[in-house]
Design an enzyme around this catalytic site. Structure first.
Site, mmCIF file in Angstrom:
data_model
loop_
_atom_site.group_PDB
_atom_site.id
_atom_site.type_symbol
_atom_site.label_atom_id
_atom_site.label_comp_id
_atom_site.label_asym_id
_atom_site.label_seq_id
_atom_site.Cartn_x
_atom_site.Cartn_y
_atom_site.Cartn_z
ATOM 1 N N TYR A 35 5.583 -4.200 -7.994
ATOM 2 C CA TYR A 35 4.588 -3.613 -7.079
ATOM 3 C C TYR A 35 5.263 -3.121 -5.796
ATOM 4 O O TYR A 35 5.294 -3.836 -4.789
ATOM 5 C CB TYR A 35 3.532 -4.666 -6.712
ATOM 6 C CG TYR A 35 2.834 -5.313 -7.889
ATOM 7 C CD1 TYR A 35 2.133 -4.551 -8.827
ATOM 8 C CD2 TYR A 35 2.851 -6.697 -8.058
ATOM 9 C CE1 TYR A 35 1.485 -5.153 -9.901
ATOM 10 C CE2 TYR A 35 2.201 -7.306 -9.126
ATOM 11 C CZ TYR A 35 1.529 -6.532 -10.045
ATOM 12 O OH TYR A 35 0.892 -7.133 -11.095
ATOM 13 N N TYR A 87 6.148 3.411 -9.841
ATOM 14 C CA TYR A 87 5.055 2.519 -10.228
ATOM 15 C C TYR A 87 4.037 3.433 -10.873
ATOM 16 O O TYR A 87 3.761 4.523 -10.346
ATOM 17 C CB TYR A 87 4.441 1.833 -8.994
ATOM 18 C CG TYR A 87 3.120 1.147 -9.295
ATOM 19 C CD1 TYR A 87 3.081 -0.142 -9.830
ATOM 20 C CD2 TYR A 87 1.907 1.809 -9.076
ATOM 21 C CE1 TYR A 87 1.868 -0.747 -10.119
ATOM 22 C CE2 TYR A 87 0.691 1.196 -9.368
ATOM 23 C CZ TYR A 87 0.681 -0.080 -9.891
ATOM 24 O OH TYR A 87 -0.522 -0.681 -10.190
ATOM 25 N N GLY A 173 -9.831 -6.984 -8.500
ATOM 26 C CA GLY A 173 -8.643 -7.802 -8.245
ATOM 27 C C GLY A 173 -8.299 -8.648 -9.460
ATOM 28 O O GLY A 173 -7.167 -9.076 -9.635
ATOM 29 N N ASP A 175 -8.125 -7.868 -12.726
ATOM 30 C CA ASP A 175 -8.173 -6.664 -13.545
ATOM 31 C C ASP A 175 -8.663 -6.814 -14.986
ATOM 32 O O ASP A 175 -9.536 -6.085 -15.418
ATOM 33 C CB ASP A 175 -6.794 -6.012 -13.571
ATOM 34 C CG ASP A 175 -6.237 -5.791 -12.169
ATOM 35 O OD1 ASP A 175 -6.921 -6.113 -11.187
ATOM 36 O OD2 ASP A 175 -5.105 -5.299 -12.064
ATOM 37 N N GLU A 406 3.781 -14.860 -9.780
ATOM 38 C CA GLU A 406 2.484 -14.183 -9.635
ATOM 39 C C GLU A 406 1.367 -15.062 -10.212
ATOM 40 O O GLU A 406 0.314 -15.222 -9.617
ATOM 41 C CB GLU A 406 2.573 -12.831 -10.370
ATOM 42 C CG GLU A 406 1.423 -11.880 -10.147
ATOM 43 C CD GLU A 406 1.601 -10.586 -10.942
ATOM 44 O OE1 GLU A 406 2.558 -10.488 -11.757
ATOM 45 O OE2 GLU A 406 0.780 -9.670 -10.763
HETATM 46 C C1 9WN Z 1 -3.361 -2.905 -10.120
HETATM 47 C C2 9WN Z 1 -0.820 -6.349 -6.574
HETATM 48 C C3 9WN Z 1 -1.979 -6.263 -7.538
HETATM 49 C C4 9WN Z 1 -3.086 -7.272 -7.219
HETATM 50 C C5 9WN Z 1 -4.132 -7.359 -8.322
HETATM 51 C C6 9WN Z 1 -3.405 -7.615 -9.640
HETATM 52 C C7 9WN Z 1 -2.389 -6.515 -9.905
HETATM 53 C C8 9WN Z 1 -2.322 -4.023 -10.161
HETATM 54 C C9 9WN Z 1 -1.490 -3.913 -11.422
HETATM 55 O O1 9WN Z 1 -1.456 -6.482 -8.848
HETATM 56 O O2 9WN Z 1 -3.053 -5.271 -10.066
HETATM 57 O O3 9WN Z 1 -4.026 -2.909 -8.905
HETATM 58 O O4 9WN Z 1 -0.659 -2.997 -11.489
HETATM 59 O O5 9WN Z 1 -1.682 -4.695 -12.346
HETATM 60 O O6 9WN Z 1 -4.314 -7.711 -10.676
HETATM 61 O O7 9WN Z 1 -5.054 -8.374 -8.052
HETATM 62 O O8 9WN Z 1 -3.722 -6.914 -6.033
HETATM 63 O O9 9WN Z 1 -0.350 -7.668 -6.505
#
Ligand code: 9WN
Length: 437
Positions: A35, A87, A173, A175, A406
């Protein structure tokens, strides 16, 4: 507490190191590789951790998020970092140029996430030593944070129930929670994911949502683009309109934090107060299923409660929504073998006995530190120190033995998803400070 002051200090130092390594200019990315941008609810939680050792940086974390605010008040779920590695889906996929309300000169996604900005701002004020600086910060962010809360009141009010709706699983959040399965099942994507997924090349696919889920996520975003991100048109046309228990509970916590901020700044908070009361009562009526004695998410399109045995069943505890006998019985359910067995590693995101439970897969079972943290806060606020301590020990054990992951397997405690995860680090710092108090 099983952990000595020395062990907790070491944990705290390790957490600070992660937050420093994940710094990207004014903000903090959730994780080193998976991320690389700024995420909305991550940053709010990260700011709470930062406020204990670098309150100035905690403030810039929030300001960086506010810089991405849309003209309709929405704070997007991702603010893209132009210098970041790949990403997917990235800015070109969201193509927010199509939206009248989108900000110019900054790249963001076109949806939001659970609102925790007032909660973060209030925590920053409480933890900062220089209270004048704290009040200045609250004053300087008050209008933008109010506008974000009002965005929900104005644009996510589907049926005037007092609740707000989400339009995408990413907004929740959580997902790929099984709660969204029946709603997503109504969507037949015409193509499989139309972008190359970076996530499943970094993390084992068994721990991530599958391609069909991603295709449905992408289908929804295509729809928003066609509707030029008009919230009104989306509410009319989107097949995924859900009043989420977790989202509404977190909104209530955020509104209550805003009431505390309003009191400090001597602002008139009548409207927020009325909304918070109405929201609380709506969760207790519309999102409560008397047959099971649990809460459930509401599928607005089909006019029904989604009765999947997920964390939604009990989460309103975190926002102080159930009281008396209802709370007692939900605490009993929480402590049962379904969610948090005596020798478990924390609270599972899905009932272990449900058919959808998967100990490895993302939001379909694993233990997440932010979920534990929300429960810990409620236990502390309601004087239930024994439960708070037990859950904190579980959480320290997970991180101490396995690292700052995570999410974690509820069966073995093994770390899953990405390592060096920022909100895990930030919330560990906050918990250590809570023990010190
Ligand atoms: C999509 C960043 C985010 C969290 C989310 C989690 C995950 C993203 C992904 O990561 O989501 O937004 O790419 O899977 O589910 O809660 O904010 O940590």
């Amino acid at each position: 507490m099983k952990y000595s002051q020395k062990a907790l200090n070491e944990l705290r130092q390790a957490a600070i190191k992660i937050l420093n390594a994940n710094r990207i200019g004014k903000a903090t990315k959730p994780a080193p590789e998976l991320y690389p941008h700024q995420w909305n609810w991550d940053s709010a939680l990260i700011a709470i951790g930062l406020s204990h050792f670098d309150p100035i940086r905690a403030q810039s974390e929030i300001q960086a998020l506010l810089a991405g605010q849309w003209k309709n008040g929405m704070i997007p779920h991702i603010i893209f970092n132009p210098k970041a590695a790949s990403y997917s889906p990235g800015p070109e996929f969201w193509n927010i140029e199509k939206a009248v309300a989108a900000p110019r000169g900054i790249s963001t996604s076109g949806i939001t996430q659970p609102p925790l900005l007032a909660l973060a701002a209030h925590n920053i004020y409480c933890n900062i030593h220089d209270k004048t600086a704290g009040l200045n910060f609250l004053e300087s962010t008050f209008e933008a944070i109010s506008a974000y809360q009002k965005f929900f009141m104005l644009h996510r009010n589907y049926d005037d129930s007092g609740l707000v709706c989400i339009i995408h699983p990413w907004e929740s959040g959580l997902d790929n929670s099984p709660a969204w399965d029946p709603v997503l099942a109504m969507i037949t994507p015409t193509t499989l994911v139309n972008f190359k997924r970076t996530d499943s090349s970094i993390i084992p696919p068994s721990q991530r949502p599958d391609d069909l889920e991603y295709s449905r996520y992408a289908y929804l975003v295509e729809l928003y683009k066609n509707l030029e991100y008009s919230q009104e048109k989306i509410l009319r046309n989107c097949p995924f309109i859900v009043e989420s228990v977790v989202f509404n509970s977190l909104l209530l916590l955020d509104l209550e934090a805003m009431l505390s901020i309003g009191k400090l700044l001597k602002h008139d908070m009548t409207e927020t107060m009325a909304w918070a009361l109405r929201l609380k009562s709506a969760v207790n009526s519309k999102l409560f299923d008397p047959n099971s004695g649990c809460y459930g998410d509401y599928d607005c399109r089909n006019g029904r409660l989604i009765l999947r045995s997920t964390i939604s069943e009990i989460f309103p505890i975190c926002a102080g929504i159930p009281s008396g006998r209802r709370r007692d019985s939900l605490i009993t359910r929480l402590k049962s073998d379904s969610f948090w067995p005596k020798h478990g590693f924390g609270i599972t995101t899905v009932n272990r006995h449900s058919g959808s439970f998967d100990s490895q897969k993302y939001w379909r079972g694993p233990v997440w530190i932010n979920i534990n943290w929300f429960f810990i806060n409620n236990f502390l606020n309601s004087g239930d120190n024994t439960l708070a301590l037990r859950l904190m020990e579980n959480t320290f054990q997970l991180v101490n033995h396995n690292g700052f992951f995570e999410y974690y397997s509820p069966q073995t405690g093994k770390g899953l998803g990405t390592g060096d995860f920022s909100w895990t680090a930030a919330l560990i710092i906050d918990m250590i400070h809570k023990i010190d108090k």
